[in-house]
Design a protein around this motif. Structure first.
Motif, PDB file in Angstrom:
ATOM      1  N   LYS A 139       0.872  -1.056  -0.131  1.00  0.00           N
ATOM      2  CA  LYS A 139       0.061  -0.042   0.010  1.00  0.00           C
ATOM      3  C   LYS A 139       0.718   1.215  -0.144  1.00  0.00           C
ATOM      4  N   ARG A 140       0.367   2.166  -0.865  1.00  0.00           N
ATOM      5  CA  ARG A 140       1.195   3.589  -0.756  1.00  0.00           C
ATOM      6  C   ARG A 140       0.134   4.559   0.230  1.00  0.00           C
TER       7      ARG A 140
ATOM      8  N   ARG B 102       9.771   0.177  -7.513  1.00  0.00           N
ATOM      9  CA  ARG B 102       8.576  -0.269  -7.566  1.00  0.00           C
ATOM     10  C   ARG B 102       7.688   0.465  -8.554  1.00  0.00           C
ATOM     11  N   VAL B 103       6.548  -0.172  -9.183  1.00  0.00           N
ATOM     12  CA  VAL B 103       5.766   0.429  -9.886  1.00  0.00           C
ATOM     13  C   VAL B 103       4.421   0.930  -9.524  1.00  0.00           C
ATOM     14  N   PRO B 104       4.222   2.294  -9.244  1.00  0.00           N
ATOM     15  CA  PRO B 104       2.913   2.754  -8.742  1.00  0.00           C
ATOM     16  C   PRO B 104       1.610   2.085  -9.421  1.00  0.00           C
TER      17      PRO B 104
ATOM     18  N   ILE C 208      -1.492   1.491  -4.619  1.00  0.00           N
ATOM     19  CA  ILE C 208      -0.702   0.570  -4.337  1.00  0.00           C
ATOM     20  C   ILE C 208       0.499   0.638  -4.858  1.00  0.00           C
ATOM     21  N   SER C 209       1.606  -0.187  -4.850  1.00  0.00           N
ATOM     22  CA  SER C 209       2.815  -0.376  -5.621  1.00  0.00           C
ATOM     23  C   SER C 209       3.114  -2.072  -5.812  1.00  0.00           C
TER      24      SER C 209
ATOM     25  N   SER D 215      12.096   3.810 -22.392  1.00  0.00           N
ATOM     26  CA  SER D 215      12.436   2.701 -22.171  1.00  0.00           C
ATOM     27  C   SER D 215      11.579   1.638 -22.348  1.00  0.00           C
ATOM     28  N   ASP D 216      10.369   2.265 -22.465  1.00  0.00           N
ATOM     29  CA  ASP D 216       9.268   1.255 -22.816  1.00  0.00           C
ATOM     30  C   ASP D 216       8.871   0.324 -21.454  1.00  0.00           C
ATOM     31  N   MET D 217       9.385   0.738 -20.342  1.00  0.00           N
ATOM     32  CA  MET D 217       8.982   0.138 -19.068  1.00  0.00           C
ATOM     33  C   MET D 217       7.381   0.821 -18.382  1.00  0.00           C
ATOM     34  N   PRO D 218       6.820  -0.181 -17.875  1.00  0.00           N
ATOM     35  CA  PRO D 218       5.648   0.221 -17.317  1.00  0.00           C
ATOM     36  C   PRO D 218       5.996   1.276 -16.254  1.00  0.00           C
ATOM     37  N   ILE D 219       5.121   2.522 -15.967  1.00  0.00           N
ATOM     38  CA  ILE D 219       5.427   3.390 -15.232  1.00  0.00           C
ATOM     39  C   ILE D 219       4.076   3.722 -14.207  1.00  0.00           C
ATOM     40  N   HIS D 220       3.005   3.206 -14.489  1.00  0.00           N
ATOM     41  CA  HIS D 220       1.781   3.204 -13.762  1.00  0.00           C
ATOM     42  C   HIS D 220       0.641   2.306 -14.442  1.00  0.00           C
TER      43      HIS D 220
END
Length: 95
Positions: free
Chosen positions: A9-10, A26-28, A41-42, A84-89
């Motif tokens: 939990k955030r 972590r990814v929010p 969450i993260s 970078s094509d990484m998930p950010i949210h």
């Protein structure tokens, strides 16, 4: 198909809190809908990457384990970094 995430939990919302979450590695994400309050969450990035590479991720039944409780959801949207094509949210919708 069913996918399970172990989430943390955030406490804070907003751009600064999401950036701080990413700095921690972590990814929010957020879980909303179901006539309940949204839950911030993260997620662990390796778990998320494996799930995103699974065929049918957006149609899959997703179980999110948060503080010992299981929340059933579907993935509504994933935002990716433009370079970078990484998930950010990630946005999840309760079932």
């Amino acid at each position: 198909m069913e996918i399970t995430f172990n989430a943390q939990k955030r406490e804070k919302a907003g751009k600064g809190a999401a950036r701080a979450c990413r700095r921690e590695g972590r990814v929010p994400a957020v879980i909303y809908g179901g006539k309940q309050e949204p839950v911030m969450i993260s997620l662990h990035p390796v778990e998320l990457e494996k799930a995103l590479n699974t065929a049918g991720f957006y149609q899959a039944d997703i179980k999110i384990v948060l503080d010992g409780k299981t929340i059933s959801a579907v993935c509504q949207d994933v935002q990716f970094h433009p370079v970078s094509d990484m998930p950010i949210h990630v946005d999840f919708l309760r079932k």
